[in-house]
Design a protein around this motif. Sequence first.
Motif, short mmCIF file in Angstrom:
data_model
loop_
_atom_site.label_atom_id
_atom_site.label_comp_id
_atom_site.label_asym_id
_atom_site.label_seq_id
_atom_site.Cartn_x
_atom_site.Cartn_y
_atom_site.Cartn_z
N MET A 1 32.58 56.62 33.01
CA MET A 1 32.15 55.30 33.39
C MET A 1 33.13 54.73 34.42
N GLU A 2 32.58 54.21 35.49
CA GLU A 2 33.41 53.65 36.56
C GLU A 2 33.76 52.20 36.23
N LYS A 3 35.02 51.84 36.43
CA LYS A 3 35.48 50.49 36.16
C LYS A 3 35.09 49.56 37.33
N THR A 4 34.63 48.35 37.00
CA THR A 4 34.29 47.37 38.02
C THR A 4 35.56 46.86 38.69
N LYS A 5 35.52 46.78 40.00
CA LYS A 5 36.68 46.29 40.75
C LYS A 5 36.60 44.78 40.94
N ASN A 6 37.73 44.12 40.70
CA ASN A 6 37.84 42.68 40.95
C ASN A 6 38.25 42.45 42.39
N VAL A 7 37.71 41.40 42.99
CA VAL A 7 38.09 41.01 44.35
C VAL A 7 38.45 39.52 44.30
N ALA A 8 39.69 39.19 44.67
CA ALA A 8 40.16 37.81 44.64
C ALA A 8 39.72 37.07 45.89
N LEU A 9 39.16 35.88 45.68
CA LEU A 9 38.80 34.98 46.77
C LEU A 9 39.65 33.73 46.59
N VAL A 10 40.57 33.49 47.51
CA VAL A 10 41.52 32.39 47.38
C VAL A 10 41.13 31.27 48.34
N SER A 11 40.92 30.08 47.75
CA SER A 11 40.58 28.90 48.55
C SER A 11 41.09 27.67 47.82
N PRO A 12 41.95 26.87 48.44
CA PRO A 12 42.51 25.72 47.74
C PRO A 12 41.54 24.56 47.55
N LEU A 31 29.53 40.10 47.27
CA LEU A 31 30.38 41.03 46.49
C LEU A 31 29.68 41.41 45.19
N LYS A 32 29.13 40.42 44.49
CA LYS A 32 28.46 40.69 43.22
C LYS A 32 27.25 41.61 43.42
N LYS A 33 26.48 41.38 44.48
CA LYS A 33 25.31 42.22 44.76
C LYS A 33 25.71 43.67 45.05
N ASN A 34 26.96 43.85 45.48
CA ASN A 34 27.46 45.19 45.79
C ASN A 34 28.29 45.78 44.65
N GLY A 35 28.15 45.22 43.45
CA GLY A 35 28.77 45.79 42.27
C GLY A 35 30.23 45.44 42.06
N LEU A 36 30.74 44.47 42.79
CA LEU A 36 32.13 44.04 42.63
C LEU A 36 32.18 42.74 41.83
N LEU A 37 33.33 42.45 41.25
CA LEU A 37 33.49 41.24 40.46
C LEU A 37 34.36 40.25 41.21
N PRO A 38 33.75 39.19 41.79
CA PRO A 38 34.55 38.19 42.50
C PRO A 38 35.31 37.29 41.51
#
Length: 76
Positions: A1-12, A31-38
């Motif tokens: 099973m492949e682990k979902t990758k997190n992607v950080a979005l930084v905005s103050p 990102l979510k549509k492409n299987g990533l976790l924002p």
Amino acid sequence: MEKTKNVALVSPFVNPFSYSNSRVFSVADVLKKNGLLPVIITANFNHDLKRKYTKLAEEALYETILIDVPGYHKNL
């Protein structure tokens, strides 16, 4: 099973509780549509209302990390 990758979005300034006309949410959607976790990283201060958020990060539209920042009552 492949682990979902997190992607950080930084905005103050993004409001993580309201889907507004924000590029952060547009990017998060893609990102979510492409299987990533924002994960949104933002301040715990609402710059429009000039007060700290009263909601918990768990109530945000996406996984969110709120950073405690000092507030202010008016713009200079």
